[in-house]
Design a protein around this motif. Structure first.
Motif, short mmCIF file in Angstrom:
data_model
loop_
_atom_site.label_atom_id
_atom_site.label_comp_id
_atom_site.label_asym_id
_atom_site.label_seq_id
_atom_site.Cartn_x
_atom_site.Cartn_y
_atom_site.Cartn_z
N THR A 38 0.83 -1.21 0.00
CA THR A 38 0.00 0.00 0.00
C THR A 38 0.86 1.26 0.00
OG1 THR A 38 -1.69 -1.21 1.23
CG2 THR A 38 -1.88 1.17 1.18
N PRO A 95 -5.87 2.11 -1.29
CA PRO A 95 -5.66 2.39 -2.72
C PRO A 95 -6.95 2.31 -3.54
CG PRO A 95 -3.89 1.01 -1.91
CD PRO A 95 -4.90 1.11 -0.80
N ALA A 132 -4.99 -2.16 3.07
CA ALA A 132 -4.86 -2.35 1.63
C ALA A 132 -6.08 -1.86 0.87
CB ALA A 132 -4.62 -3.83 1.31
#
Length: 795
Positions: free
Chosen positions: A455, A583, A580
């Motif tokens: 990430t 994004p 994660a």
């Protein structure tokens, strides 16, 4: 403010209500019945999509065509019906997603009923319910304290005062405040709409589609378009009355054809649809968007501030080692006893509880507790025969230069978290740490999130700066960030050395990446300093100490497992606690905003060329070159249908400021070229005495379609296979309408005059060439401007 403490009714006590008492209060309406916080009602959604300014305009024009014109020319009315239905369906889908996720993510207060503690929905609270509260939990209704164990409330979300307020039995508490330290219980004295923060919470959490920079810019454009429609419509009607062979009905048809195309009716709709689809997509990834404008804000983020604990590391911890500093002190017994002193231990204390069982004997009976505070950086307890013990940050409890700190720094540099156990010499006060005798170092191993490294790499690749801001030891934070590959982690900054001046603080933040020993007030100041430099700041966090910074940041992102207070003030909640997911969240924001700008170019180009054509035709006193069905066909193939697909396609470009000027810089020249070429074709065709009005209109339609298709081709760049297929399909659709007999009759297209064909295609090709040349020149100029600015700065 809430009223002074109210004595409890005779039938209730601190033990809570009985089932019969709850039922009695429900029957008389004394329940915390507040509106759903995540979405507007189905009725409001339908009304908001149907009763719009532009639907009223289009509806009026549709009625005029049905009365004075041919039914085929009323096709634009069916397009509005279809678009409105799409908007309602998409927003209802978003409502369903939001409502479901809000139930998962909402804080559930703990109440005492029938002698037991149970979690209930906030809407199930009743008057006189006794609610338990602990560190990080939010007060959901107004009440009066009945029990307090070191209880401190932060009322900054209501009063703006950031200093925690000590609460004692009999003191009032306000809904919207949260527990900064300690534990306690309060009796509900005001519920539902009577609660202090109910109206504020409803307004702040309402499902919104309008409060955003993007929508504000579009509203400004559309307001001016609306005002221009009136004089242009009058001018067209007068000119068509002079030139139409069909009298008043023909004049009305010509006027409607000109005015209806000026309305960018699908632009606002597609904006709402894009936002709603974004909510649904993020919802599938267990991401709750509490305010829709947050999607727009995500697209503009260029700095992400991360809290280490709970973001880069997982919630759980393990005791790796206990280093005894004073062999004569009962270290493990003290640690076990401290674990029993807190009914709701944090991750660090839970790891200690797992490693050190509670000691036997009445000598370790708890007689006083001082809960952990982000400001103090330690917690403590007093025991019957063993005195007072503290557990907290070594660099806070030990004086500077103490040799133990070198050992702490060495462990911290390895990414380990270190706590100091100390024996206090006096009672538990805020100064208890001064002079405390160090007893042991507790070395905790933090669990790194497996997805955190990738990430961080994503943000680096997207030119989004990452700042790790933590309350932990700076060396420890830097070691954790270094293990994850974050650039700049090798020189962490101790926040106690940071300047207070905002300008100086901003400079330090620009030059560094990792910061430790940051207080809640400093986190807030850091966000403000970054914003003062023009940055759009997203802040992630899960604890009470993150709340002020989450509230002040442009986009607050909270973890689903975090404190109720952090979830309440954040615009985005990651319900699955996966770092994660960020994004995807940022990418969704960029997709929505980038695509809306893309389709805005199409719609506003149409508005410009419709306005100019209407003015030119009105001044020249020519019959209007189109029937409404012509413009419906062109609009559907070059704008409506492709815009729908383009608005929902992938887009990773970061949003830039200046949306409205940038769209107008494209739309005005493109619209002028389209209008100029179309008028030229029509004027030349009218000079061709071998053709009739229907053939002249067909020629104008061909030119306008060619130029409008090239506008679409420019807007769709960069090309992918599905965009090429989309453009090709739209072109084939027009050819079918032009050459298939029953379709050409339906749309009144008659391409059987060769001179007109040559004029239409030739002028159309010239318009396409001018558009392409202008696109290349404007791109060259945009590339030259940054280069020139850089050269000037270098000079």
């Amino acid at each position: 403010m809430i009223d002074a403490a109210v004595p409890p009714p005779a039938e209730t006590s601190a033990s809570g209500l009985t089932a019969a008492q709850v039922a009695e209060r429900v029957a008389r309406g004394d329940v915390n019945d507040v509106p759903a916080r995540s979405s507007r009602s189905t009725r409001d959604i339908i009304r908001g999509n149907v009763f719009t300014r532009f639907n009223a305009i289009i509806g009026t024009l549709f009625v005029l065509i049905m009365v004075f014109g041919a039914p085929q020319d009323g096709l634009f009315g069916l397009v509005i019906v279809a678009n409105t239905a799409i908007g309602i369906i998409q927003e209802l889908r978003a409502k369903k997603t939001l409502d479901a996720l809000a139930v998962v993510g909402e804080a559930k207060p703990r109440v005492r009923r029938d002698g037991r503690i149970a979690e209930v929905s906030p809407r199930d609270l009743v008057l006189d319910d006794v609610c338990d509260i602990g560190s990080g939990e939010q007060v959901v209704v107004d009440g009066v304290v009945v029990e307090a164990d070191g209880l401190e409330l932060d009322e900054s979300l209501l009063t703006g005062e950031s200093d925690p307020v000590h609460k004692h039995p009999g003191d009032p508490v306000m809904s919207g405040s949260f527990v900064a330290a300690g534990n306690g219980a309060f009796r509900a004295t005001k519920v539902g709409a009577d609660a202090y923060a109910a109206k504020l919470a409803e307004e702040a959490s309402r499902f919104t589609l309008t409060r955003s920079e993007l929508k504000t810019g579009l509203d400004v454009i559309l307001k001016y378009v609306t005002w221009l429609m009136v004089p242009v419509g009058i001018l067209l009607l007068i000119s068509q009355l002079r030139t139409s062979d069909d009298g008043f009905p023909g004049a009305v048809t010509g006027m409607v054809a000109g005015v209806v195309t000026m309305v960018p009716e699908g632009l606002m709709l597609l904006t709402s649809v894009a936002f709603a689809v974004g909510v649904v997509r993020l919802g599938r990834k267990q991401c709750l968007v509490q305010e829709l404008p947050a999607i727009e804000g995500l697209a503009r983020v260029d700095v992400v501030c991360l809290d280490k604990t709970g973001t880069l590391t997982e919630g759980g911890m393990d005791v790796g080692e206990i280093r005894t500093l004073a062999p004569d002190l009962p270290v493990k017994e003290a640690l076990g006893a401290l674990g029993t002193s807190d009914p709701r231990p944090n991750a660090s204390l839970q790891a200690i509880i797992d490693a050190c069982p509670a000691p036997d004997g009445s000598g370790w009976r708890v007689t006083g507790v001082e809960p952990f505070s982000s400001a103090r950086k330690w917690s403590g307890a007093t025991f019957a025969d063993e005195g007072s013990w503290l557990l907290g940050a070594p660099d806070v409890l030990l004086p500077q230069g103490d040799p133990v700190l070198a050992e702490v720094d060495e462990l911290g540099a390895q990414g380990l978290r270190v706590l100091l156990l100390a024996k206090a010499s006096g009672p538990l006060t805020d100064q208890a740490g001064e002079g405390a005798a160090p007893a042991a170092l507790v070395v905790l191993e933090q669990r790194l999130r497996p997805d955190a490294g990738n990430t961080l790499k994503y943000f680096a690749g997207q030119q989004v700066a990452t700042k790790v801001i933590s309350g932990d030891n700076a060396l420890s934070v830097g070691a954790v960030a270094g293990k994850l590959g974050l650039a700049g982690a090798d020189h962490p900054v101790d926040a106690r050395t940071l300047p207070e001046d905002r300008g100086e603080l901003a400079r330090v933040l620009e030059d560094n990446t990792v910061f430790g020993r940051v207080t809640p007030q400093q986190k807030r100041a850091m966000v403000a300093a970054l914003q003062s430099k023009g940055h759009t700041v997203a802040m992630t966090g899960d604890g009470v100490n993150d709340v002020l910074a989450l509230k002040d940041s442009d986009i607050g992102v909270a973890m689903g497992s975090g404190s109720a207070a952090s979830r309440a003030v954040a615009q985005i909640v990651l319900l699955d606690n996966k770092f994660a997911t960020l994004p995807s969240v940022v990418g969704e924001g960029r997709r929505v905003i980038g695509n809306i700008e893309r389709v805005a170019n199409l719609f506003l180009s149409k508005t410009v060329y419709s306005l100019l054509l209407s003015l030119l035709i009105g001044v020249a006193s020519l019959p209007f070159p189109f029937l409404p069905r012509h413009l419906t066909l062109i609009g559907t193939l070059t704008i409506g249908t492709p815009a729908f697909f383009l608005a929902l396609g992938p887009n990773t470009e970061r949003a830039r400021p200046g949306f409205v000027p940038r769209v107008l810089r494209f739309a005005i020249p493109a619209g002028i070229i389209a209008a100029g070429c179309t008028f030229l074709t029509y004027w030349l065709a009218r000079l061709n005495h071998s053709s009739n009005l229907d053939q002249d209109r067909t020629a104008a339609t061909i030119t306008l379609f060619m130029v409008a298709m090239w506008i679409l081709a420019i807007v769709a760049r960069p090309y992918t296979w599905w965009k090429i297929a989309l453009i090709a399909a739209m072109g084939c659709g027009y050819l079918l309408a032009l050459w298939v007999p029953f379709l050409s009759d339906f749309f009144a297209l008659y391409p059987d005059n060769l001179p007109n064909w040559g004029i239409a295609v030739g002028t159309g090709v010239a318009g396409m060439f001018i558009l392409e040349l202008g696109w290349h020149v404007s791109g060259w100029l945009q590339r030259r401007q940054p280069a020139a600015a850089g050269a000037a700065a270098g000079a």
